[in-house]
Design an enzyme around this catalytic site. Structure first.
Site, mmCIF file in Angstrom:
data_model
loop_
_atom_site.group_PDB
_atom_site.id
_atom_site.type_symbol
_atom_site.label_atom_id
_atom_site.label_comp_id
_atom_site.label_asym_id
_atom_site.label_seq_id
_atom_site.Cartn_x
_atom_site.Cartn_y
_atom_site.Cartn_z
ATOM 1 N N GLY A 1 -68.715 -27.128 -19.864
ATOM 2 C CA GLY A 1 -68.796 -28.360 -20.561
ATOM 3 C C GLY A 1 -69.415 -29.479 -19.777
ATOM 4 N N GLY B 1 -68.587 -31.581 -17.549
ATOM 5 C CA GLY B 1 -68.058 -31.589 -16.252
ATOM 6 C C GLY B 1 -69.083 -30.736 -15.427
ATOM 7 N N GLY C 1 -62.372 -29.969 -13.672
ATOM 8 C CA GLY C 1 -62.917 -29.444 -14.875
ATOM 9 C C GLY C 1 -64.292 -29.253 -14.701
ATOM 10 N N SER D 1 -61.699 -40.727 -24.050
ATOM 11 C CA SER D 1 -61.976 -40.280 -25.378
ATOM 12 C C SER D 1 -62.123 -41.602 -26.532
ATOM 13 C CB SER D 1 -61.467 -38.994 -25.971
ATOM 14 O OG SER D 1 -61.831 -38.920 -27.310
ATOM 15 N N TYR E 1 -53.692 -34.749 -28.247
ATOM 16 C CA TYR E 1 -55.070 -35.012 -27.653
ATOM 17 C C TYR E 1 -55.102 -36.623 -27.715
ATOM 18 C CZ TYR E 1 -60.118 -35.530 -26.509
ATOM 19 O OH TYR E 1 -61.357 -35.388 -25.849
HETATM 20 N N1 LIG Z 1 -66.857 -32.733 -25.969
HETATM 21 C C1 LIG Z 1 -66.678 -34.059 -26.647
HETATM 22 O O1 LIG Z 1 -67.305 -34.220 -27.503
HETATM 23 C C2 LIG Z 1 -65.636 -34.614 -26.065
HETATM 24 C C3 LIG Z 1 -65.533 -36.030 -26.498
HETATM 25 C C4 LIG Z 1 -64.857 -37.297 -25.884
HETATM 26 C C5 LIG Z 1 -64.121 -36.713 -24.559
HETATM 27 N N2 LIG Z 1 -64.441 -35.566 -24.003
HETATM 28 C C6 LIG Z 1 -63.463 -35.352 -22.827
HETATM 29 O O2 LIG Z 1 -64.449 -34.849 -22.173
HETATM 30 C C7 LIG Z 1 -63.814 -33.806 -21.100
HETATM 31 C C8 LIG Z 1 -64.704 -32.648 -20.780
HETATM 32 O O3 LIG Z 1 -64.439 -31.936 -22.086
HETATM 33 P P1 LIG Z 1 -65.744 -30.933 -22.515
HETATM 34 O O4 LIG Z 1 -66.082 -31.113 -23.752
HETATM 35 O O5 LIG Z 1 -66.560 -30.799 -21.487
HETATM 36 O O6 LIG Z 1 -64.576 -29.574 -22.386
HETATM 37 P P2 LIG Z 1 -64.646 -28.046 -22.158
HETATM 38 O O7 LIG Z 1 -66.057 -27.634 -22.153
HETATM 39 O O8 LIG Z 1 -63.490 -27.245 -22.869
HETATM 40 O O9 LIG Z 1 -64.280 -28.185 -20.667
HETATM 41 C C9 LIG Z 1 -63.048 -28.345 -20.072
HETATM 42 C C10 LIG Z 1 -62.687 -28.226 -18.580
HETATM 43 O O10 LIG Z 1 -61.644 -28.625 -18.244
HETATM 44 C C11 LIG Z 1 -60.941 -27.464 -17.615
HETATM 45 N N3 LIG Z 1 -59.451 -27.223 -17.727
HETATM 46 C C12 LIG Z 1 -58.790 -27.095 -19.180
HETATM 47 N N4 LIG Z 1 -57.621 -26.741 -18.800
HETATM 48 C C13 LIG Z 1 -57.447 -26.879 -17.684
HETATM 49 C C14 LIG Z 1 -56.288 -26.580 -16.706
HETATM 50 N N5 LIG Z 1 -55.123 -26.407 -17.269
HETATM 51 N N6 LIG Z 1 -56.307 -26.675 -15.288
HETATM 52 C C15 LIG Z 1 -57.634 -26.995 -14.915
HETATM 53 N N7 LIG Z 1 -58.753 -26.971 -15.356
HETATM 54 C C16 LIG Z 1 -58.754 -27.089 -16.866
HETATM 55 C C17 LIG Z 1 -61.886 -26.076 -18.313
HETATM 56 O O11 LIG Z 1 -61.705 -25.152 -17.456
HETATM 57 P P3 LIG Z 1 -61.559 -23.477 -18.416
HETATM 58 O O12 LIG Z 1 -62.874 -23.422 -18.505
HETATM 59 O O13 LIG Z 1 -60.907 -22.832 -17.316
HETATM 60 O O14 LIG Z 1 -60.917 -23.800 -19.471
HETATM 61 C C18 LIG Z 1 -63.197 -26.636 -18.221
HETATM 62 O O15 LIG Z 1 -63.717 -26.618 -17.102
HETATM 63 C C19 LIG Z 1 -62.478 -33.899 -21.523
HETATM 64 O O16 LIG Z 1 -61.572 -34.646 -20.883
HETATM 65 C C20 LIG Z 1 -62.512 -34.231 -22.844
HETATM 66 O O17 LIG Z 1 -61.465 -34.852 -23.428
HETATM 67 C C21 LIG Z 1 -65.260 -34.633 -24.610
#
Ligand SMILES: NC(=O)c1ccc[n+]([C@@H]2O[C@H](COP(=O)([O-])OP(=O)(O)OC[C@H]3O[C@@H](n4cnc5c(N)ncnc54)[C@H](OP(=O)(O)O)[C@@H]3O)[C@@H](O)[C@H]2O)c1
Length: 273
Positions: A17, A19, A13, A142, A165
């Site tokens: 975001g 990642g 990912g 999370s 989630y």
């Molecule tokens: N944002 C927060 O505040 C927060 C807080 C706590 C934990 N987290 C955790 O941090 C991690 C990253 O989250 P983020 O906020 O950076 O989210 P994000 O911006 O939505 O990015 C998510 C990434 O995962 C990929 N992904 C989603 N579904 C997929 C699939 N079926 N197959 C392959 N790749 C997939 C997305 O690809 P696409 O772009 O193609 O969708 C994207 O690259 C997650 O595990 C999330 O639970 C985030």
């Protein structure tokens, strides 16, 4: 932070975001970065950005909503590199969305993508990680956690995106604790974390939440577990940002962990290997 010249890191990912920021930082630290996502165009853009900053990177596409693609991703990683020092299971789907969805294998979608995919990928890449030891696995979980109801893990009753989630995130933490015990003495450590609260990412914006943290804050916390010398040899831990913390009570319930593990080995087909 340790310089990572000669090391290889896979970040799932990393097309968006936090990642994406982690992948770019790892590139700047000298690691060869395996960028993963499902969108080739955005993946190649991240690779180009890493290379422009003087790093090395390669894009590996896979939709983690299908276990067959997780297997293909592991094969592609093995075909691309003969070492893996850091595996960051970061890809995830947030809580937004109306109804229950399922993966290609018929599993509840968030359980499948957020947890089962990382579970399978970690096991498939363990030989490579062990061979490259000391190596680290980081599971991006999370603070949003909910105890798993083993009578309905696939959430066929009382579904909500938030429940889906939160149970998937706790499953990642339970897996981390179990895998750490299994890997004791192997030179491979595994830790997990809540990176930061409501970072400004697609996931958070989609949920209609106003962001309160930056992706850089979350990336710093992930990189701490992935590369900080202070974490060398430490394993099975849950961090809230940069601090060690306690997860939901169920994470420390050995029976619950063993039920989840047995179920996950069955669902991923690993029990037949
Ligand atoms: N944002 C927060 O505040 C927060 C807080 C706590 C934990 N987290 C955790 O941090 C991690 C990253 O989250 P983020 O906020 O950076 O989210 P994000 O911006 O939505 O990015 C998510 C990434 O995962 C990929 N992904 C989603 N579904 C997929 C699939 N079926 N197959 C392959 N790749 C997939 C997305 O690809 P696409 O772009 O193609 O969708 C994207 O690259 C997650 O595990 C999330 O639970 C985030």
């Amino acid at each position: 932070m340790t310089a990572l010249k000669g090391k290889t890191a896979l970040v799932t990912g990393s097309t968006d975001g936090v990642g994406r920021v982690v992948a770019e930082q790892l590139g700047k630290m000298g690691a060869c970065v395996l960028v993963h996502g499902r969108d080739r165009e955005r993946g190649e853009q991240v690779v180009a950005d890493i290379k422009r900053a003087g790093g090395t990177a390669e894009f590996l596409p896979a939709d983690l909503a299908a276990l067959a693609e997780v297997r293909r991703l592991a094969d592609a990683a093995r075909a691309t590199t003969d070492r893996l020092d850091i595996l960051i299971n970061n890809a995830g789907i947030g809580s937004a969305g109306a109804g229950r969805q399922t993966s290609a294998d018929g599993h509840e979608l968030r359980f499948a993508v957020n947890y089962l995919a990382g579970f399978l990928l970690s096991y498939l890449l363990l030989p490579l990680l062990k061979q490259s030891a000391p190596a680290r696995i980081v599971n991006v979980a999370s603070a949003g956690q909910q105890a798993i109801d083993f009578s309905d893990v696939m959430l066929t009753r009382g579904y909500s995106g938030s429940r889906a989630y939160c149970q998937s995130k706790l499953a990642q933490i339970m897996f981390t604790i179990d895998l750490a015990a299994e890997l004791e003495g192997s030179g491979v450590t595994v830790n997990c974390l809540h990176p930061a609260t409501y970072m400004n990412t697609t996931m958070v914006r989609r949920a209609g939440v106003t962001p309160i943290s930056t992706v850089e804050q979350g990336a710093e916390a992930i990189l701490n577990l992935a590369a900080a010398p202070a974490l060398a040899g430490r394993s099975g831990l849950y961090f809230n940002g940069l601090r060690e913390a306690r997860a939901d009570r169920q994470a420390y319930d050995a029976d619950a962990r063993s039920r989840l593990r047995a179920m996950s080995l069955e669902l991923t087909g690993l029990c037949k290997m």
